[in-house]
Structures are given as structure tokens and as C-alpha cells.
Design a protein around this motif. Structure first.
Motif, PDB file in Angstrom:
ATOM      1  N   ASP A 111       0.872  -1.165   0.000  1.00  9.39           N
ATOM      2  CA  ASP A 111       0.000   0.000   0.000  1.00  9.39           C
ATOM      3  C   ASP A 111       0.913   1.221   0.000  1.00  9.39           C
ATOM      4  O   ASP A 111       1.547   1.542   1.009  1.00  9.39           O
ATOM      5  N   GLU A 112       1.008   1.871  -1.143  1.00  9.75           N
ATOM      6  CA  GLU A 112       1.946   2.981  -1.293  1.00  9.75           C
ATOM      7  C   GLU A 112       1.609   4.150  -0.388  1.00  9.75           C
ATOM      8  O   GLU A 112       2.463   4.987  -0.091  1.00  9.75           O
ATOM      9  N   ARG A 113       0.367   4.240   0.076  1.00  9.98           N
ATOM     10  CA  ARG A 113       0.001   5.325   0.988  1.00  9.98           C
ATOM     11  C   ARG A 113       0.627   5.140   2.359  1.00  9.98           C
ATOM     12  O   ARG A 113       0.761   6.099   3.113  1.00  9.98           O
ATOM     13  N   SER A 114       1.003   3.899   2.716  1.00  9.54           N
ATOM     14  CA  SER A 114       1.584   3.666   4.037  1.00  9.54           C
ATOM     15  C   SER A 114       3.114   3.630   4.006  1.00  9.54           C
ATOM     16  O   SER A 114       3.738   3.434   5.035  1.00  9.54           O
ATOM     17  N   LEU A 115       3.725   3.790   2.826  1.00  8.45           N
ATOM     18  CA  LEU A 115       5.182   3.817   2.734  1.00  8.45           C
ATOM     19  C   LEU A 115       5.717   5.176   3.160  1.00  8.45           C
ATOM     20  O   LEU A 115       5.082   6.207   2.937  1.00  8.45           O
TER      21      LEU A 115
END
Length: 152
Positions: A111-115
């Protein structure tokens, strides 16, 4: 690790396993009204007639039925013809093990939003890396790496 793709894959496999039964297809739905309201010209919808007839080229007029009111918010409906063409079958829900094994190829992504990216804005280099692999979980406050930067 993000479990959303796994949950989706398991739900899809259980749904597909339930589709392999021998239930009979859904009975075709009847038209919304038994009798058409009127008949329209096949090429010009503005021309109508109260009874069935043929146009000047020999084509039958098209029957027009009363429309069924749209269902309340968020409901998806399919026309009876589409349900028939898709071969939709319905059955009561049954709990139990899946009888069919399903193998599917898939791709797991983060999930790129949590990177989070960490950037050091000083000249230097990484002396020691405390994380061994891409995607490895780290805890808040844990050391990721040791940087040598004289300016810091």
C-alpha cells in the motif's frame, strides 16, 4: 504486510467454488407489464401506434412497456436478458469447506500510501544497514541504518 489482496483472493476463490454446483439457472423474469403501452416505429421513435403494425419497409413496430421504478440507492439491477446471457445462477448460502481447489496467479503490492521515505540532506554515505530486505517490517523508533555524514 497488507492482507487486503489475500482476503480478496480467498473471497474470490470461495465464491468461485460455490459456483460449481448443479443448481438450476434462475427462472427468466417476466416483462414488467403483460401488455405493451404502445408500439413505436423501428426507425423513428416519435411515430407510435396503439396496436402492432408494420412500417413502410415491412419491419414490425417495437412494443414499449411501462418502466419499472429504479430501486433505492446503491442497488444494482440487471435486465432479465443479461442475466440469462450471463448464465447467472442463485442458490442459498451454505457453510462448509470449499469442494473445488482454485489456483490463481496474482501480484502482491504494498500500500503505497503507508510507505515512508527517509532522506538525509547532507553529504555522506550509509555505513551500516539494519534492515535486511525490501518490504521488511520495522517498528516505530527502530534504527534503519547508520549514516556517516561529517556535516551532521
Amino acid at each position: 504486510m497488507n492482507l487486503q489482496p489475500w482476503i480478496t483472493l480467498v473471497a474470490l476463490s470461495l465464491w468461485l467454488a460455490g459456483c460449481g454446483g448443479t443448481e438450476s439457472p434462475a427462472p427468466p423474469a417476466e416483462p414488467p407489464a403483460a401488455r405493451p403501452l404502445y408500439y413505436r416505429h423501428p426507425m423513428d421513435p416519435a411515430i407510435t401506434a396503439p396496436e402492432p403494425r408494420k412500417d413502410e419497409m415491412g419491419m414490425d413496430y417495437i412494443p414499449v412497456y411501462a418502466e419499472v421504478p429504479a430501486p433505492a440507492g446503491g442497488t444494482v439491477t440487471l435486465s432479465p436478458a443479461l442475466v440469462n446471457n450471463l448464465g447467472v445462477r442463485t442458490a442459498p448460502v451454505r457453510h462448509g469447506p470449499a469442494a473445488v481447489a482454485l489456483r490463481a496467479a496474482g501480484t502482491l503490492r504494498f500500500d503505497e500510501r503507508s510507505l515512508t521515505e527517509v532522506r538525509v540532506r547532507a553529504p555522506g554515505w550509509v555505513e551500516r544497514l539494519h534492515v535486511r530486505a525490501t518490504g521488511e517490517r520495522v517498528r516505530r523508533g527502530a534504527a534503519l541504518l547508520a549514516v556517516y555524514a561529517p556535516a551532521l
